[in-house]
Design a protein around this motif. Sequence first.
Motif, PDB file in Angstrom:
ATOM      1  N   ILE A 148      -5.629  12.070  -5.524  1.00 55.22           N
ATOM      2  CA  ILE A 148      -5.956  11.376  -6.775  1.00 55.22           C
ATOM      3  C   ILE A 148      -4.787  10.512  -7.247  1.00 55.22           C
ATOM      4  CG2 ILE A 148      -6.361  11.779  -9.239  1.00 55.22           C
ATOM      5  CD1 ILE A 148      -8.280  14.008  -8.353  1.00 55.22           C
ATOM      6  N   ILE A 149      -3.558  11.023  -7.164  1.00 56.82           N
ATOM      7  CA  ILE A 149      -2.449  10.182  -7.649  1.00 56.82           C
ATOM      8  C   ILE A 149      -2.200   9.006  -6.706  1.00 56.82           C
ATOM      9  CG2 ILE A 149      -1.344  11.946  -9.065  1.00 56.82           C
ATOM     10  CD1 ILE A 149       0.728  12.318  -6.871  1.00 56.82           C
ATOM     11  N   LYS A 150      -2.534   9.154  -5.428  1.00 52.62           N
ATOM     12  CA  LYS A 150      -2.434   7.999  -4.525  1.00 52.62           C
ATOM     13  C   LYS A 150      -3.457   6.930  -4.936  1.00 52.62           C
ATOM     14  CE  LYS A 150      -0.277   7.803  -0.840  1.00 52.62           C
ATOM     15  NZ  LYS A 150       1.031   7.179  -0.543  1.00 52.62           N
ATOM     16  N   LEU A 151      -4.612   7.406  -5.341  1.00 52.56           N
ATOM     17  CA  LEU A 151      -5.662   6.498  -5.824  1.00 52.56           C
ATOM     18  C   LEU A 151      -5.192   5.780  -7.088  1.00 52.56           C
ATOM     19  CD1 LEU A 151      -8.312   6.438  -4.255  1.00 52.56           C
ATOM     20  CD2 LEU A 151      -9.341   7.837  -6.039  1.00 52.56           C
ATOM     21  N   VAL A 152      -4.543   6.543  -7.955  1.00 52.95           N
ATOM     22  CA  VAL A 152      -3.998   5.965  -9.187  1.00 52.95           C
ATOM     23  C   VAL A 152      -2.990   4.868  -8.837  1.00 52.95           C
ATOM     24  CG1 VAL A 152      -2.530   6.452 -11.186  1.00 52.95           C
ATOM     25  CG2 VAL A 152      -4.378   8.016 -10.595  1.00 52.95           C
ATOM     26  N   GLY A 153      -2.180   5.131  -7.797  1.00 51.90           N
ATOM     27  CA  GLY A 153      -1.203   4.133  -7.364  1.00 51.90           C
ATOM     28  C   GLY A 153      -1.873   2.830  -6.955  1.00 51.90           C
ATOM     29  N   VAL A 194      -6.662   5.566   7.266  1.00 53.11           N
ATOM     30  CA  VAL A 194      -6.517   6.638   8.258  1.00 53.11           C
ATOM     31  C   VAL A 194      -5.646   7.747   7.678  1.00 53.11           C
ATOM     32  CG1 VAL A 194      -5.453   7.235  10.473  1.00 53.11           C
ATOM     33  CG2 VAL A 194      -6.913   5.215  10.301  1.00 53.11           C
ATOM     34  N   GLU A 195      -4.534   7.340   7.065  1.00 58.60           N
ATOM     35  CA  GLU A 195      -3.637   8.346   6.476  1.00 58.60           C
ATOM     36  C   GLU A 195      -4.325   9.089   5.329  1.00 58.60           C
ATOM     37  OE1 GLU A 195       0.287   6.957   5.151  1.00 58.60           O
ATOM     38  OE2 GLU A 195       0.288   8.622   3.739  1.00 58.60           O
ATOM     39  N   MET A 196      -4.965   8.324   4.451  1.00 55.64           N
ATOM     40  CA  MET A 196      -5.550   8.920   3.251  1.00 55.64           C
ATOM     41  C   MET A 196      -6.744   9.817   3.565  1.00 55.64           C
ATOM     42  SD  MET A 196      -4.083   8.403   0.423  1.00 55.64           S
ATOM     43  CE  MET A 196      -2.681   8.790   1.408  1.00 55.64           C
ATOM     44  N   LEU A 197      -7.619   9.336   4.457  1.00 54.73           N
ATOM     45  CA  LEU A 197      -8.835  10.100   4.729  1.00 54.73           C
ATOM     46  C   LEU A 197      -8.596  11.161   5.803  1.00 54.73           C
ATOM     47  CD1 LEU A 197     -11.452   7.185   4.670  1.00 54.73           C
ATOM     48  CD2 LEU A 197     -10.754   8.709   2.819  1.00 54.73           C
ATOM     49  N   GLY A 198      -7.916  10.764   6.880  1.00 55.15           N
ATOM     50  CA  GLY A 198      -7.759  11.683   8.005  1.00 55.15           C
ATOM     51  C   GLY A 198      -6.676  12.721   7.800  1.00 55.15           C
ATOM     52  N   LEU A 204       0.829  -1.211   0.000  1.00 58.97           N
ATOM     53  CA  LEU A 204       0.000   0.000   0.000  1.00 58.97           C
ATOM     54  C   LEU A 204       0.865   1.264   0.000  1.00 58.97           C
ATOM     55  CD1 LEU A 204      -2.872  -0.973   2.435  1.00 58.97           C
ATOM     56  CD2 LEU A 204      -3.075  -0.480   0.004  1.00 58.97           C
ATOM     57  N   TRP A 205       2.080   1.139   0.494  1.00 61.26           N
ATOM     58  CA  TRP A 205       2.958   2.323   0.503  1.00 61.26           C
ATOM     59  C   TRP A 205       4.003   2.242  -0.592  1.00 61.26           C
ATOM     60  CZ3 TRP A 205       0.543   0.723   4.919  1.00 61.26           C
ATOM     61  CH2 TRP A 205      -0.177   1.708   5.610  1.00 61.26           C
ATOM     62  N   TYR A 206       4.356   1.015  -0.981  1.00 57.41           N
ATOM     63  CA  TYR A 206       5.322   0.886  -2.060  1.00 57.41           C
ATOM     64  C   TYR A 206       4.648   1.188  -3.392  1.00 57.41           C
ATOM     65  CZ  TYR A 206       8.814  -0.743  -5.278  1.00 57.41           C
ATOM     66  OH  TYR A 206       9.738  -0.780  -6.294  1.00 57.41           O
ATOM     67  N   SER A 207       5.336   1.951  -4.203  1.00 62.65           N
ATOM     68  CA  SER A 207       4.851   2.218  -5.543  1.00 62.65           C
ATOM     69  C   SER A 207       6.016   2.716  -6.361  1.00 62.65           C
ATOM     70  CB  SER A 207       3.751   3.288  -5.502  1.00 62.65           C
ATOM     71  OG  SER A 207       3.536   3.785  -6.803  1.00 62.65           O
TER      72      SER A 207
END
Lengths: 42, 390, 374
Positions: free
Chosen positions: B266-271, B291-295, B201-204
């Motif tokens: 949005i680019i995190k979503l793309v990831g 938590v990181e993405m929403l909060g 989830l964090w690696y991209s």
Amino acid sequence: MDGNIFTLQDFMYFTKAITYLVIVAALIAFPAFWLFLTDRDE
Amino acid sequence: MSDTKTTTGGTLFTPFNMVAGLILLVGGIVTVLRFTGGLAAVTNLSDNNPWGLWIGFDLLVGVALAAGGYVTSAACYIFGLKRFHSAVRPAILTAFLGYALVVFALHYDVGRPWRLPYPFIVQPGTTSLLFEVGACVALYLTVLFIEYTPAPLEWLGFKRARNIVVKLTLVLTIFGVVLSTLHQSSLGALYVIAPSKLHPLWYSSYLPVYFFISSIIAGLSMVVFEGSLSHKNFHDKMDETHLKEADGVVLGFGKAAAWVLFGYFIIKLVGLAVDNNWHHLASGWGLWFLVEMLGFVLLPCYLYAVGSRDKNIKLIRRTSLLAVLGIVLNRFNVSMVAFNYHLPSSERYFPHWMEIAISLFIVTIGVLAFRFFVTRMPILYEHPDYKDAH
Amino acid sequence: MAISRRKFLGWMGAAGLGATVGKSAHAASNKHFEGFPDSMGVLHDVVRCVGCRSCEAACNSVNQLPPPDESFKDLTVLDQKRRTDAKTYTIVNRFETAAKNQPPLYVKDQCNHCLEPACASACFVKAFIKTKEGAVVYDESVCVGCRYCMIACPFEIPTYEYDKVLTPRVMKCTLCHPRLLEGKLPGCVEVCPTEALTFGKREDLLHIARERIRRQPDRYVDHIYGENEMGGTSWLYIAGVPFSELGMREDLGVTPAPALTAGALGAVPIVVGLWPVLLTGIYAVSRRKDKIAQEEQADAVAAAVATSKEEAKSELEKVLAMKEKEKETAINMAVKKALEDAAKEQEEAAAKAQEDAAAEAQDDSEPKQTEEDS
């Protein structure tokens, strides 16, 4: 090694080293060329 | 912090100074232990966890939060947003101090700190992203130093030298943005080599882009956040222009931060989409990721937007703290929390209290240095001799 | 702390200004690299390993490592899963098999000597080199101690001397590179009593491994670990159970480490090439806009000034005209008045004269009148 590169690692080492020298040259060339381009503007 | 009063000359024993003094004392002792006992004496680093808090916080967070320098100077000098001019100097000072302290902190972390120049003078490892980071940080620290010198030169009255430096503003700003783009992104790219160790989830392969874009958010938010601290503590040091422009800076930066945060989301979503990581969202790691993405991405994005629409300075200032914490959380997740996620908990890393003490020590030095410069040099006000010099 | 020969090369060496011209990438057309021809490796046959720890002991002695906490004869050490550490280049771990009543399996772990080493790719002082013999060796004379190699290594092999103050080193298996150069076997291979370790050319080892799997398909799973993992390693493994049951990761993929970072590294020079163009462009546009705005403002001001001047002029003219008119009127009035005065005077004078004349005439005519009346 008789003039050949056998690993991707060595290939990247040489190409990136040259790339870094190109980068240094670019950082010097950009301001110089900008001055040349604009020094006749009032 | 709120007890820092700069007007007083005699009261050395303010609560702030006492706490700071205590941290410096402990930090000094730990420093001695570190350089007499080695890394093992003061850290929880291990063969499985070679990078700890000193990389995760001092390097990754330190560099990200010092992004205000390039963001502000680019906005003012390149994008021509002159109304942010009064924000440039404090941002440059913060960035300069930030980078100087990052380099200082690295001396604690690496095994043989006196060899730190080796990559540049002895044997460059050109395939390493860390070489790229090192080269850019070293160059950018130099650029920031030059960018910052007008303040001390005005303070000292060296008009001629000051005017020469001011003429270099544009080229320095562009250099600064180029170098910042490179090393902010390369810090993320450091982890691209370890896909098996960082949670998916964090690696991209987009990590460098994520780090660069989030550094813009960090820069914008830090300028706002630090501005609100300065207003509390150094109000008397601010001139009319600074005070007049301050609200505009908060509104403008808050709006920009909202917009960039939206793009970042949005680019995190793309990831997630390109690596097909959706199924991980249903796990414990997924919850933490949400938590990181929403909060800490979407929420500050929304709050910034509301603050910007309502012209609510207070809300934007509070949101800036949330956004800064979001950056800290992200860097911690990449470097520590989600790194080595595959190891059993007994082999995971948690910082030793002495590592935390050194990180606090370094932050305290930064705050004290900022106070030293701001109370003496023309940072928050314009020097009367150079009023028209924009 | 001896300065290595490579140190002298420095930047010029890195750029290979002299050498690179003559160097061509092997099969450069598609940038595919096969590794050094005839490089050496070791095949570890997990089926044959009995977990005697002789290899650990030999490794310790040939590399002059510090004595271990427990004797190498003590097999209770195997009760815990271990990893390499700063005093140990290699360790043997025991794994209980999933099937009941089967003997446990033993796997030796050490540096796998990747064909494209992640540690070498990550090192920012080029302290790690993949030699043509196959060993990945480390040069402590340049090491800064950043430990990025340990982050990068997918096999979790490099270790660090955290307790040393002035001379901490990264520690890892060298494939006994100095011994190889002397024509000797690696210490562990030499001492292995069950031929669980076979030293040879990697190509040959792959053949041997395939042959064993082909001959005894019921004893071996059809997978040579290290043939493709992370782009391939010089150490190869064959075993009777899937490698994931032996504490070895099967999710590493086949992409070599340098290829993972190639994208990010490749973006660097492009940013340097394009950012100044883009940023200066934005600057020029914003300055042009400012300038146009300024010019427009200046024009507006000039126009405003011109208009007001015009207005002022016409106003003045008006005033002047009015003044003129007033003056004229005044003169006219004065003249009129003067004329009137004069006329009045004249009239008066005339009237007076008439009166006088009339009076005289009356004096003369009165007697006449009387005369006439009488």
